[in-house]
Enzyme design. Structure first.
Site, mmCIF file in Angstrom:
data_model
loop_
_atom_site.group_PDB
_atom_site.id
_atom_site.type_symbol
_atom_site.label_atom_id
_atom_site.label_comp_id
_atom_site.label_asym_id
_atom_site.label_seq_id
_atom_site.Cartn_x
_atom_site.Cartn_y
_atom_site.Cartn_z
ATOM 1 N N GLY A 215 13.798 -11.386 36.277
ATOM 2 C CA GLY A 215 13.840 -12.598 37.085
ATOM 3 C C GLY A 215 14.945 -13.570 36.710
ATOM 4 O O GLY A 215 14.782 -14.788 36.872
ATOM 5 N N SER A 216 16.085 -13.058 36.254
ATOM 6 C CA SER A 216 17.136 -13.975 35.793
ATOM 7 C C SER A 216 17.625 -14.884 36.929
ATOM 8 O O SER A 216 17.850 -16.082 36.709
ATOM 9 C CB SER A 216 18.292 -13.202 35.163
ATOM 10 O OG SER A 216 19.027 -12.528 36.136
ATOM 11 N N ASP B 82 8.782 -13.574 41.901
ATOM 12 C CA ASP B 82 9.622 -14.094 40.817
ATOM 13 C C ASP B 82 9.628 -15.626 40.794
ATOM 14 O O ASP B 82 9.337 -16.239 39.765
ATOM 15 C CB ASP B 82 11.076 -13.609 40.958
ATOM 16 C CG ASP B 82 11.255 -12.164 40.518
ATOM 17 O OD1 ASP B 82 10.252 -11.443 40.448
ATOM 18 O OD2 ASP B 82 12.414 -11.765 40.252
HETATM 19 O O1 PMV Z 1 13.631 -6.725 39.688
HETATM 20 P P1 PMV Z 1 12.925 -8.025 39.834
HETATM 21 O O2 PMV Z 1 12.580 -8.715 38.587
HETATM 22 O O3 PMV Z 1 13.606 -8.965 40.775
HETATM 23 O O4 PMV Z 1 11.517 -7.709 40.483
HETATM 24 C C1 PMV Z 1 11.460 -7.165 41.770
HETATM 25 C C2 PMV Z 1 10.053 -6.966 42.184
HETATM 26 C C3 PMV Z 1 9.940 -6.236 43.511
HETATM 27 O O5 PMV Z 1 8.553 -6.124 43.785
HETATM 28 C C4 PMV Z 1 10.530 -4.843 43.426
HETATM 29 C C5 PMV Z 1 10.638 -7.001 44.632
HETATM 30 C C6 PMV Z 1 9.935 -8.265 45.050
HETATM 31 O O6 PMV Z 1 10.584 -9.061 45.726
HETATM 32 O O7 PMV Z 1 8.749 -8.462 44.749
#
Ligand code: PMV
Length: 308
Positions: free
Chosen positions: A102-103, A147
């Site tokens: 989530g950066s 996020d």
């Molecule tokens: O990769 P990250 O930390 O942005 O997590 C994405 C999570 C997903 O479920 C794949 C996408 C989302 O928007 O929820």
């Protein structure tokens, strides 16, 4: 000068399915964070963002509309009906980029908070989260909103898209290891690939998403009840479904196997997959040894986090 920070996050269970309306569980990770500092600049200089880790200096008035850093500054100023200000915003982050932590959302959250403070305003977490969500679309295409929600509220979350925020208490501490595969994996690409696969094979993917949603429900009960063996098994089940969906990778599989063989209660990818981070649930006593095993198996970095 005003400074504000925001934590990273991991998804314990439910990634990808959460984009299709199923529940997910995410927790903040305060060991890594993004920090934004706003300093007043000379009159007429405008607003400049210095993103040290990205090696970027952005003049907000000249940036493209889809530049996420400029976009969060613009939308925050619009929210507070502020004129473009003369200021330097410096952003630093210890959250690995494109690794499922989530950066992007954390950097946006820190900027909004620091700007609000600089302008003399306070902001509730729901509005903060909504402002960050708009910019998440620039990073991610079709984000679920998990996020920005978990990072803005900085609490463990049971998250369902477009529903009211639901936090919960963790009965006994969760000892988590976060092991970096070292493979950068932009969320937008993987989420787009899953959507394409879903479009050509809706029945199969909807079944997997439904099963992941059930795992998230059971995982919430396991966390509230302090049943860590059950939670570990649910994480393993979630990983198996993510593998079927094609979002795991050889690097992820290697770290997952290493963690399990070293005695982890469960292990899976976290975030979009194809790279990024693997998470392992451990007991307090076994955490150090499992961390060593993960490093030997090729993890670039291992973060130990306790969710309490
Ligand atoms: O990769 P990250 O930390 O942005 O997590 C994405 C999570 C997903 O479920 C794949 C996408 C989302 O928007 O929820």
């Amino acid at each position: 000068m005003t400074t504000a920070s925001a934590p990273g996050k991991i998804i314990l269970v439910g990634e990808h399915a959460v984009v299709y309306g199923r529940p997910a569980i995410a927790v903040p990770i305060s060991k890594v964070k993004a920090t934004a500092t706003v300093e007043e600049a000379a009159r007429g200089t405008g607003c400049v963002i210095i993103a040290k880790d990205l090696n970027r200096t952005i003049r907000v008035s000249e940036a493209e509309p889809d530049d996420p850093l400029a976009a969060i500054v613009r939308s925050t100023l619009t929210h507070f009906h502020a004129q473009e200000l003369d200021a330097t915003i410096t952003v630093i982050s210890t959250i690995p980029i494109a690794s499922g932590m989530g950066s992007g959302a954390a950097v946006s959250t820190a900027i909004v908070r620091a700007l609000a403070g600089h302008l003399g305003h306070t902001l509730n977490n729901d509005i903060l989260s909504a402002l960050v969500f708009e910019v998440e679309k620039l990073y991610h295409g079709t984000p679920s909103g998990v996020d920005n929600t978990v990072i803005a509220h900085a609490r463990p979350m049971f998250f369902v898209k477009n529903r009211l925020v639901e936090t919960f208490t963790v009965k006994s501490p969760l000892y988590i290891l976060i092991a970096d595969t070292g493979v950068l994996s932009p969320t937008k690409t993987t989420v787009g690939d899953v959507r394409q696969a879903w479009e050509t094979n809706q029945e199969k993917y909807d079944t997997w998403f439904r099963q992941i949603g059930q795992i998230a429900l059971m995982a919430r009960a396991a966390i509230i009840g302090g049943e860590h063996f059950a939670l570990g098994a649910l994480m393993d089940g979630n990983q198996w479904l993510l593998e079927q969906m094609g979002v795991s990778s050889p690097e992820i599989d290697r770290l997952v196997q290493a963690a399990r063989q070293a005695g982890a209660l469960g292990a899976k990818l976290s975030g979009a997959g194809r790279g990024g981070n693997v998470i392992a649930l451990t007991a307090d006593q076994t955490r150090g040894a499992i961390a060593n095993t993960l490093r030997e198996a090729g993890a670039r970095n291992v973060i130990a986090a306790t969710i309490a």
